[in-house]
Design an enzyme around this catalytic site. Structure first.
Site, PDB file in Angstrom:
ATOM      1  N   ASP A   2       0.865  -1.171   0.000  1.00 33.24           N
ATOM      2  CA  ASP A   2       0.000   0.000   0.000  1.00 33.24           C
ATOM      3  C   ASP A   2       0.906   1.228   0.000  1.00 33.24           C
ATOM      4  OD1 ASP A   2      -2.257   1.630   0.209  1.00 33.24           O
ATOM      5  OD2 ASP A   2      -2.326   1.489   2.388  1.00 33.24           O
ATOM      6  N   ASP A  56      -0.197   5.047   1.232  1.00 28.64           N
ATOM      7  CA  ASP A  56      -0.430   5.924   2.390  1.00 28.64           C
ATOM      8  C   ASP A  56      -0.395   5.130   3.684  1.00 28.64           C
ATOM      9  OD1 ASP A  56      -1.365   8.772   1.299  1.00 28.64           O
ATOM     10  OD2 ASP A  56      -2.218   7.237  -0.001  1.00 28.64           O
ATOM     11  N   ASP A  61      -2.011  -0.723   5.729  1.00 31.16           N
ATOM     12  CA  ASP A  61      -2.448  -0.188   7.021  1.00 31.16           C
ATOM     13  C   ASP A  61      -3.946   0.062   7.113  1.00 31.16           C
ATOM     14  OD1 ASP A  61      -2.375   2.105   5.205  1.00 31.16           O
ATOM     15  OD2 ASP A  61      -2.689   3.313   7.020  1.00 31.16           O
TER      16      ASP A  61
END
Length: 389
Positions: A125, A127, A328
């Site tokens: 991922d 961000d 996250d």
């Protein structure tokens, strides 16, 4: 198929809305809609601002509760629950969680031991994983050190970024041509064309990048482009009066950020989104970290994007392959589920606080992610001479 001209990139721009016969296929067979097809011709009209509907709507359907619980700071969470917890109790809670989702750094030897004689494929991922979570998403920049780490990683392992941002935007932020990119939560993918993934999916075409290398361009939600654009324009207008609100068009989804919105205005912003979605039954809402995301109702997510890329890479044999996904956010859970099923691979959750997840391991923050990735590179560098003999 036009290429981006402002950088050396394997990323293709949107197909031009003109006669597509130059691609060698009838326009009716193209995996994206022609102008004026499928949606209202009024999609570019300026939408007047309206007052939100009844705020009871977002309270009764659980939206507001989901917004409040979206990645709250640990102290705030305990305060909201009216619970007085000692530091020792918090430490015990964290220790208990870490037993269930151990640190990928502390478990590194176990991970690479399982990876012996397997082909590792890395999925990341952006961000909160490669860059910190910040108030302004435009300032979520990865460090030069992180970029160098990911570049080195890609020398040894096929590596893809799967982000909720648009594919062009995440490429702009990462800037590494060695990687594969999937934007809009996997609904816009550039992958290798060495294998037969495209033949098994509609809305997938073969093309070539600016290095004259064959690639697969897969956009399973291409028919939703006009609808997403219309919703984006509507939400920009309706939320204009809410201080701190930010609406982003990620091509195949639209995000409404409320991280910088006063909490007293959260019900209003949620109701605006609710009111808009009532007119679009083919769109749905998902919750992220202080963000409401409007996405097409299709059977596609980051987990299926991982499977598509593995197929494109010729790495579908689970016995010989170890996929690792690091992320996250809630949307990363779809990828964690795919990898957990049948112990196919490892999901690694990036979180500074305990929370339920389908991942196997955990890391606290992007610096720990970088340390883990660097460890993989060092392990492979040491292993390479042995494999070469």
């Amino acid at each position: 198929m036009d290429l981006k001209s402002n950088h050396a990139s394997p990323v293709l721009t949107d197909p031009a809305p003109v006669n597509k016969s130059r691609l060698g296929m009838p326009s009716g067979l193209l995996p994206y809609p022609q102008p004026g097809m499928g949606f209202s011709s009024g999609k570019y009209a300026i939408v007047p601002r309206k007052k939100p509907g009844k705020l009871d709507d977002v309270r009764s359907n659980g939206w507001l509760d989901a917004m409040i619980s979206s990645s709250p700071p640990r102290k705030k969470l305990l305060k909201d629950l009216n619970v007085e917890v000692s530091t020792d109790d918090i430490d015990n809670m964290t220790s208990s969680w870490m037993l269930k989702y151990p640190s990928a750094l502390n478990s590194f030897a176990k991970i690479v031991n399982y990876a012996k004689n397997k082909k590792i494929a890395m999925f990341l991922d952006y961000d909160g994983t490669l860059s910190p979570i910040v108030d302004d998403p435009d300032r979520a920049l990865m460090s030069d050190a992180m970029r160098s780490t990911v570049k080195n990683l890609a020398k040894y392992f096929p590596t893809a970024i799967i982000s909720g941002r648009s594919r062009d935007k995440v490429y702009e932020l990462v800037g590494l041509k060695e990687l594969y990119y999937a934007g809009s939560h996997g609904m816009d993918i550039i992958g290798p064309a060495r294998h037969t993934a495209c033949g098994n999916h509609s809305n997938c075409i073969k093309s070539s990048d600016d290095q004259v290398k064959e690639v697969n361009l897969f956009q399973p939600a291409s028919e939703f482009l006009p609808m997403i654009d219309e919703v984006f324009r509507t939400l920009v207008e309706t939320t204009r009066g809410i201080e701190g609100a930010k609406v982003e068009n990620h091509k195949f989804c639209t995000s409404v950020h409320y991280r910088n919105v006063d909490e007293t205005s959260w019900p209003t912003i949620a109701q605006y989104v609710h009111d808009v979605l009532r007119d679009y039954p083919r769109l749905r809402l998902t919750h992220g970290r202080k963000v409401l995301e409007i996405r097409p109702v299709i059977d596609w997510d980051k987990g299926k994007a991982v499977e598509f890329l593995l197929e494109s890479l010729g790495l579908t044999n689970s016995e010989d392959v170890l996929p690792i996904f690091i992320g996250d956010d809630r949307t990363d859970e779809d990828a964690f589920k795919v990898l957990r099923k049948g112990n196919r691979g490892y999901g690694i959750l990036v979180s500074p606080v305990p929370k339920e997840t389908n991942a196997f391991y955990s890391l606290k923050d992007p610096p720990e992610v970088m340390e883990f990735l660097n460890s993989l590179v060092r392990w492979k560098e040491l292993d390479a001479p042995i494999n070469a003999e």
